[in-house]
Design a protein around this motif. Sequence first.
Motif, PDB file in Angstrom:
ATOM      1  N   CYS A  22     -38.333  53.964 -17.508  1.00 38.74           N
ATOM      2  CA  CYS A  22     -37.324  53.594 -16.525  1.00 38.74           C
ATOM      3  C   CYS A  22     -37.970  53.562 -15.133  1.00 38.74           C
ATOM      4  O   CYS A  22     -38.814  54.380 -14.791  1.00 38.74           O
ATOM      5  N   CYS A  23     -37.524  52.617 -14.346  1.00 35.55           N
ATOM      6  CA  CYS A  23     -38.008  52.479 -12.962  1.00 35.55           C
ATOM      7  C   CYS A  23     -39.475  52.050 -12.912  1.00 35.55           C
ATOM      8  O   CYS A  23     -40.192  52.377 -11.974  1.00 35.55           O
ATOM      9  N   SER A  24     -40.003  51.407 -13.912  1.00 38.49           N
ATOM     10  CA  SER A  24     -41.391  50.960 -13.889  1.00 38.49           C
ATOM     11  C   SER A  24     -41.498  49.651 -13.125  1.00 38.49           C
ATOM     12  O   SER A  24     -40.524  48.965 -12.895  1.00 38.49           O
ATOM     13  N   ASP A  25     -42.745  49.332 -12.743  1.00 36.81           N
ATOM     14  CA  ASP A  25     -43.002  48.130 -11.962  1.00 36.81           C
ATOM     15  C   ASP A  25     -43.489  47.012 -12.866  1.00 36.81           C
ATOM     16  O   ASP A  25     -44.549  46.439 -12.647  1.00 36.81           O
ATOM     17  N   GLN A  26     -42.732  46.724 -13.915  1.00 36.70           N
ATOM     18  CA  GLN A  26     -43.049  45.619 -14.808  1.00 36.70           C
ATOM     19  C   GLN A  26     -41.863  44.656 -14.859  1.00 36.70           C
ATOM     20  O   GLN A  26     -40.739  45.009 -14.518  1.00 36.70           O
ATOM     21  N   VAL A  27     -42.161  43.458 -15.300  1.00 38.54           N
ATOM     22  CA  VAL A  27     -41.155  42.397 -15.392  1.00 38.54           C
ATOM     23  C   VAL A  27     -41.074  41.937 -16.844  1.00 38.54           C
ATOM     24  O   VAL A  27     -42.114  41.684 -17.464  1.00 38.54           O
ATOM     25  N   PRO A  28     -39.885  41.829 -17.426  1.00 37.31           N
ATOM     26  CA  PRO A  28     -39.779  41.306 -18.796  1.00 37.31           C
ATOM     27  C   PRO A  28     -39.943  39.793 -18.824  1.00 37.31           C
ATOM     28  O   PRO A  28     -39.662  39.103 -17.831  1.00 37.31           O
ATOM     29  N   LEU A  29     -40.396  39.299 -19.945  1.00 37.89           N
ATOM     30  CA  LEU A  29     -40.529  37.851 -20.159  1.00 37.89           C
ATOM     31  C   LEU A  29     -39.990  37.524 -21.541  1.00 37.89           C
ATOM     32  O   LEU A  29     -40.407  38.134 -22.536  1.00 37.89           O
ATOM     33  N   ILE A  30     -39.040  36.605 -21.604  1.00 38.16           N
ATOM     34  CA  ILE A  30     -38.418  36.186 -22.853  1.00 38.16           C
ATOM     35  C   ILE A  30     -38.685  34.695 -23.046  1.00 38.16           C
ATOM     36  O   ILE A  30     -38.471  33.889 -22.148  1.00 38.16           O
ATOM     37  N   MET A  31     -39.146  34.348 -24.237  1.00 39.11           N
ATOM     38  CA  MET A  31     -39.520  32.967 -24.528  1.00 39.11           C
ATOM     39  C   MET A  31     -38.951  32.588 -25.886  1.00 39.11           C
ATOM     40  O   MET A  31     -39.019  33.373 -26.831  1.00 39.11           O
ATOM     41  N   TRP A  32     -38.353  31.399 -25.968  1.00 38.82           N
ATOM     42  CA  TRP A  32     -37.819  30.942 -27.239  1.00 38.82           C
ATOM     43  C   TRP A  32     -37.912  29.423 -27.327  1.00 38.82           C
ATOM     44  O   TRP A  32     -38.038  28.728 -26.315  1.00 38.82           O
ATOM     45  N   SER A  33     -37.862  28.942 -28.550  1.00 42.80           N
ATOM     46  CA  SER A  33     -37.972  27.514 -28.817  1.00 42.80           C
ATOM     47  C   SER A  33     -36.617  26.975 -29.242  1.00 42.80           C
ATOM     48  O   SER A  33     -35.947  27.565 -30.094  1.00 42.80           O
ATOM     49  N   GLY A  34     -36.211  25.850 -28.649  1.00 44.31           N
ATOM     50  CA  GLY A  34     -34.923  25.257 -28.984  1.00 44.31           C
ATOM     51  C   GLY A  34     -34.936  24.479 -30.274  1.00 44.31           C
ATOM     52  O   GLY A  34     -33.893  24.200 -30.851  1.00 44.31           O
ATOM     53  N   GLY A  35     -36.103  24.107 -30.754  1.00 46.07           N
ATOM     54  CA  GLY A  35     -36.185  23.342 -31.990  1.00 46.07           C
ATOM     55  C   GLY A  35     -36.554  24.158 -33.197  1.00 46.07           C
ATOM     56  O   GLY A  35     -36.822  23.590 -34.264  1.00 46.07           O
ATOM     57  N   GLY A  36     -36.588  25.483 -33.062  1.00 41.09           N
ATOM     58  CA  GLY A  36     -36.957  26.333 -34.191  1.00 41.09           C
ATOM     59  C   GLY A  36     -38.422  26.308 -34.531  1.00 41.09           C
ATOM     60  O   GLY A  36     -38.813  26.724 -35.622  1.00 41.09           O
ATOM     61  N   VAL A  37     -39.270  25.822 -33.600  1.00 42.42           N
ATOM     62  CA  VAL A  37     -40.713  25.751 -33.860  1.00 42.42           C
ATOM     63  C   VAL A  37     -41.316  27.128 -33.611  1.00 42.42           C
ATOM     64  O   VAL A  37     -41.036  27.758 -32.592  1.00 42.42           O
ATOM     65  N   PRO A  38     -42.161  27.643 -34.500  1.00 42.84           N
ATOM     66  CA  PRO A  38     -42.774  28.961 -34.281  1.00 42.84           C
ATOM     67  C   PRO A  38     -43.626  28.974 -33.020  1.00 42.84           C
ATOM     68  O   PRO A  38     -44.321  28.008 -32.706  1.00 42.84           O
ATOM     69  N   LEU A  39     -43.570  30.076 -32.297  1.00 41.30           N
ATOM     70  CA  LEU A  39     -44.327  30.229 -31.062  1.00 41.30           C
ATOM     71  C   LEU A  39     -45.641  30.942 -31.350  1.00 41.30           C
ATOM     72  O   LEU A  39     -45.819  32.113 -31.041  1.00 41.30           O
TER      73      LEU A  39
END
Length: 469
Positions: A27-44
């Motif tokens: 909690c209270c860390s100096d990091q930023v989350p990143l969320i990534m997803w594909s709209g066509g169901g293609v594996p990332l």
Amino acid sequence: MADAKMHRFRFTTSTCAALCCLFLTVCCSDQVPLIMWSGGGVPLGSLAPPAVGHVVSSSQLVSYLNSALSGAPHNVLLFLQEKLSLDDFTMYGGVFGNKQDSAYPNLESALQASPPPSSLVLPMVSWPGVSAVPGLLQERLGTSPLYLEPSTLAQLRLNASVPALLIIRLPYSPGTDMMSPKEVLSGNDEVIGQVLDIVKEQGVPYTAIYTALKPSRVVGEVLSPELRSVGRSLLQVSPSSRYPPVEFKSEGSSCILLWAENLTVSLFSKAKSVWERHDLTPSTFGHTVTPSLTGSSCNHTHSRLIINYENVLGFSSFRLIFSMGRRFYRVSAREWFTLDQVELEYDGQTAVFNGSRNIYAPAEFSYHCESVTSFRYALLVPRSTTDNANQWRVSFTHFQIQGFGVKGQDFSYASDCAGFFTPGIWMGLLTSLLMVLILTYGLHMITQLRTMDRFDDPKGPAISVPQNE
């Protein structure tokens, strides 16, 4: 129906559980989350998500993005929020099972529709590395970014065969306009839903990324009123997460200061025909980072800052060198300093970039520029067409340097590279000049109007005009 329930269960038990555990430990860390997803169901890609509690570094983030974009659709939607932290999901999202009170219904629906491996959640990413995501995507896709609003996107037609980088800015300003942080995040989630609906209507596969430039502090905003101080604070200063500049001292006093939000070098790989990128920021700046400045020097007329690195793009030794000079100009009757060269030394080889005439400032000032690069709106130019510099690219974001007149650990007044007469100012001046010319012409026409000396009265005798025979 069973598959949909399984995807929903997988999202709520794996992704959300990881977010919950991380919230309790960091909690209270100096990091930023990143969320990534594909709209066509293609594996990332084939990279596994990080372990619980692991902070993704800048170099690891580059590997994740390169692997994800290798097979994902190249129509990228980057939802770039001003500030975002893991606390925002744990405090206001439906992480604890209360879906009706969630501030992210559209985001959670998109993730449920794209279960792993079509989605990737990085709860903790080093935020200096996240700030370089737009530039990394631009180099990876080979196209310039478009900053759009949802209304503008509705008029834009995407093409599945042409890469596109669309950046949608999302604000984060809790406390203004009597809006709570949850209301601000809910409004941003509605924007995400609108953009996704527009892209789905066009039937173009896409890759979406949701992240931020800096971490936010929301824990103190949700404390109970009993724990808050009573009264109104006119000037409330929070601890800054900005890291200190690189400082070189000579004879016990500071003489060179350097700071940048991002330092990046790229080397062109002939075998892969791609630019291999390395972020030098984590090994240069930080409250606990002390880079090696061996070989640096400074005097009244010349300053030379040398930053030594190890294991950069496969080179055992790597040095980044900034050479500055101080001269007196009779025309202005004052002394100015210039950034003459930026050199890269690696395993006995050199790549030299000459500073253009725009990199200068008064000797007692510092120099600041939002972007100093060698490949786009270049302020750094290769010294020779046959030099190794043609194989390299350097990019400095929010770059500030001072080589003379340093007093303490703070920069002097900054001379910015942006000119006073920006394109907006020129447009305003030209428009005002055009309006003044039109008004002047109209007044001139009005003053030239003349009335007739005599008028023909139909009730009286007609006016006779004698004619000479």
